[in-house]
Design a protein around this motif. Structure first.
Motif, PDB file in Angstrom:
ATOM      1  N   GLY A  21      -5.149   8.595   3.586  1.00  0.00           N
ATOM      2  CA  GLY A  21      -6.144   7.562   3.366  1.00  0.00           C
ATOM      3  C   GLY A  21      -5.564   6.186   3.124  1.00  0.00           C
ATOM      4  O   GLY A  21      -6.135   5.179   3.542  1.00  0.00           O
ATOM      5  N   MET A  22      -4.408   6.121   2.431  1.00  0.00           N
ATOM      6  CA  MET A  22      -3.864   4.824   2.025  1.00  0.00           C
ATOM      7  C   MET A  22      -2.559   4.469   2.727  1.00  0.00           C
ATOM      8  O   MET A  22      -2.007   3.397   2.475  1.00  0.00           O
ATOM      9  CB  MET A  22      -3.676   4.814   0.506  1.00  0.00           C
ATOM     10  CG  MET A  22      -4.993   5.052  -0.234  1.00  0.00           C
ATOM     11  SD  MET A  22      -4.806   5.353  -2.009  1.00  0.00           S
ATOM     12  CE  MET A  22      -4.305   3.719  -2.532  1.00  0.00           C
TER      13      MET A  22
ATOM     14  N   THR B 218     -16.467   3.316   4.916  1.00  0.00           N
ATOM     15  CA  THR B 218     -15.755   4.406   4.252  1.00  0.00           C
ATOM     16  C   THR B 218     -16.138   5.714   4.907  1.00  0.00           C
ATOM     17  O   THR B 218     -17.331   6.029   5.007  1.00  0.00           O
ATOM     18  CB  THR B 218     -16.110   4.455   2.757  1.00  0.00           C
ATOM     19  OG1 THR B 218     -15.783   3.208   2.172  1.00  0.00           O
ATOM     20  CG2 THR B 218     -15.340   5.561   2.052  1.00  0.00           C
TER      21      THR B 218
ATOM     22  N   ASP C 251     -10.265  -0.419  -0.325  1.00  0.00           N
ATOM     23  CA  ASP C 251      -9.386  -0.792   0.779  1.00  0.00           C
ATOM     24  C   ASP C 251     -10.130  -0.730   2.103  1.00  0.00           C
ATOM     25  O   ASP C 251      -9.965  -1.603   2.957  1.00  0.00           O
ATOM     26  CB  ASP C 251      -8.173   0.135   0.800  1.00  0.00           C
ATOM     27  CG  ASP C 251      -7.176  -0.254   1.879  1.00  0.00           C
ATOM     28  OD1 ASP C 251      -6.661  -1.381   1.807  1.00  0.00           O
ATOM     29  OD2 ASP C 251      -6.913   0.560   2.781  1.00  0.00           O
TER      30      ASP C 251
ATOM     31  N   LEU D  89      -5.288  11.516  -0.247  1.00  0.00           N
ATOM     32  CA  LEU D  89      -5.744  10.155  -0.523  1.00  0.00           C
ATOM     33  C   LEU D  89      -4.602   9.160  -0.324  1.00  0.00           C
ATOM     34  O   LEU D  89      -4.781   8.092   0.259  1.00  0.00           O
ATOM     35  CB  LEU D  89      -6.282  10.065  -1.950  1.00  0.00           C
ATOM     36  CG  LEU D  89      -7.733  10.486  -2.161  1.00  0.00           C
ATOM     37  CD1 LEU D  89      -8.017  10.695  -3.647  1.00  0.00           C
ATOM     38  CD2 LEU D  89      -8.697   9.455  -1.584  1.00  0.00           C
TER      39      LEU D  89
ATOM     40  N   ARG E 266       0.828  -1.209   0.000  1.00  0.00           N
ATOM     41  CA  ARG E 266       0.000   0.000   0.000  1.00  0.00           C
ATOM     42  C   ARG E 266       0.861   1.257   0.000  1.00  0.00           C
ATOM     43  O   ARG E 266       0.458   2.299  -0.520  1.00  0.00           O
ATOM     44  CB  ARG E 266      -0.915   0.009   1.232  1.00  0.00           C
ATOM     45  CG  ARG E 266      -2.031  -1.017   1.199  1.00  0.00           C
ATOM     46  CD  ARG E 266      -3.001  -0.732   2.331  1.00  0.00           C
ATOM     47  NE  ARG E 266      -4.040  -1.736   2.426  1.00  0.00           N
ATOM     48  CZ  ARG E 266      -4.057  -2.729   3.284  1.00  0.00           C
ATOM     49  NH1 ARG E 266      -3.045  -2.869   4.129  1.00  0.00           N
ATOM     50  NH2 ARG E 266      -5.050  -3.586   3.314  1.00  0.00           N
TER      51      ARG E 266
ATOM     52  N   TYR F 281      -8.996   3.546  -2.447  1.00  0.00           N
ATOM     53  CA  TYR F 281      -9.174   3.864  -1.025  1.00  0.00           C
ATOM     54  C   TYR F 281     -10.499   3.297  -0.517  1.00  0.00           C
ATOM     55  O   TYR F 281     -10.564   2.690   0.561  1.00  0.00           O
ATOM     56  CB  TYR F 281      -9.130   5.382  -0.845  1.00  0.00           C
ATOM     57  CG  TYR F 281      -9.597   5.871   0.501  1.00  0.00           C
ATOM     58  CD1 TYR F 281      -8.878   5.584   1.656  1.00  0.00           C
ATOM     59  CD2 TYR F 281     -10.764   6.631   0.622  1.00  0.00           C
ATOM     60  CE1 TYR F 281      -9.307   6.037   2.892  1.00  0.00           C
ATOM     61  CE2 TYR F 281     -11.190   7.087   1.852  1.00  0.00           C
ATOM     62  CZ  TYR F 281     -10.468   6.793   2.987  1.00  0.00           C
ATOM     63  OH  TYR F 281     -10.886   7.235   4.205  1.00  0.00           O
TER      64      TYR F 281
END
Length: 250
Positions: free
Chosen positions: A133-134, A60, A52, A129, A7, A49
């Motif tokens: 986020g990731m 989310t 994931d 992101l 990731r 995202y």
């Protein structure tokens, strides 16, 4: 751990590879290539995202939040931007970093409106992101807040490729991770990132605060640091009080 490392590598590689290809194949400068890459990558990054989050059995985070909860974030981002730039200037980091001079030329040479759209809008969305986020979110599944925030912020700092922007990026990254933790949404760190970059672009391209950074004195830098630190603390307390955590983030 291998899945976490994957990731970390893939989103940066994806964004960087497209940026490089655009720069080499099209008559675009570094900023234009990075912004166009961010624009092209953002839908894919948002999809990854979301998937994931689903794979990790997490809801989310909603992109929409009540605006009163978001109200102090732009002031928080602007104050942090001013504080960090003041400290970096006081330490003479920009003057001692040729790589920063080169990066600054690439960022601030294009027209002002292009800088606003790129640096202060399009690029922050893609970067949040990727880095919050990731990166931060998967680390947070395994670790407590502080090491998760520091790891993602350190990678964000190294991504910038020079010391002044690295120092700036590290502390902005810590603040962005903190907001993501509090709000459970990427909207908050994106808004922080946008507000900080917006002020930075405006300072560079207008007469706003030009005397401070063009011909700084110890007195003006100290006063600016104190004021911006005070605003940052007040906004941080306000943000924390408006968001109730279910667990200790430290």
């Amino acid at each position: 751990m291998p899945s976490i490392l994957l990731r970390l590598i893939l989103p940066i590689f994806f964004h960087t590879a497209i940026t490089t290809a655009l720069y080499l194949l099209l008559p675009l400068g570094p900023l234009e290539s990075t912004a166009l890459s961010a624009l092209l990558c953002t839908p894919a990054l948002a999809y990854i995202y979301t998937k994931d989050q689903t794979l990790r059995s997490l809801p989310t985070p909603s992109p929409s939040l009540p605006w009163p909860r978001l109200l102090p974030i732009p002031a928080f981002g602007a104050a942090l931007c001013l504080l960090l730039n003041t400290i970096i200037t006081a330490l003479n980091l920009p003057q001692n970093s040729p790589s920063y001079q080169e990066a600054a030329s690439a960022i601030y040479s294009p027209p002002f409106i292009l800088q606003l759209l790129s640096t202060a809008l399009i690029i922050p969305i893609a970067e949040e992101l990727i880095f919050r986020g990731m990166m931060f979110a998967p680390f947070r599944d395994k670790l407590s807040f502080l090491p998760s925030a520091c790891i993602s912020a350190l990678i964000f700092a190294l991504y910038h490729g020079n010391l002044p922007q690295g120092v700036y990026g590290f502390f902005i990254g810590i603040a962005a991770a903190w907001l993501y933790e509090l709000y459970k949404s990427l909207t908050a760190p994106i808004l922080l990132h946008i507000s900080a970059n917006l002020l930075s672009v405006c300072i560079t391209n207008t007469d706003f605060l030009t005397p401070l950074f063009a011909a700084p004195t110890s007195t003006t830098l100290t006063i600016t640091a104190i004021i911006s630190a005070a605003i940052s603390i007040v906004c941080g307390i306000w943000i924390y009080q408006k968001n109730t955590l279910k667990e200790d983030i430290l």
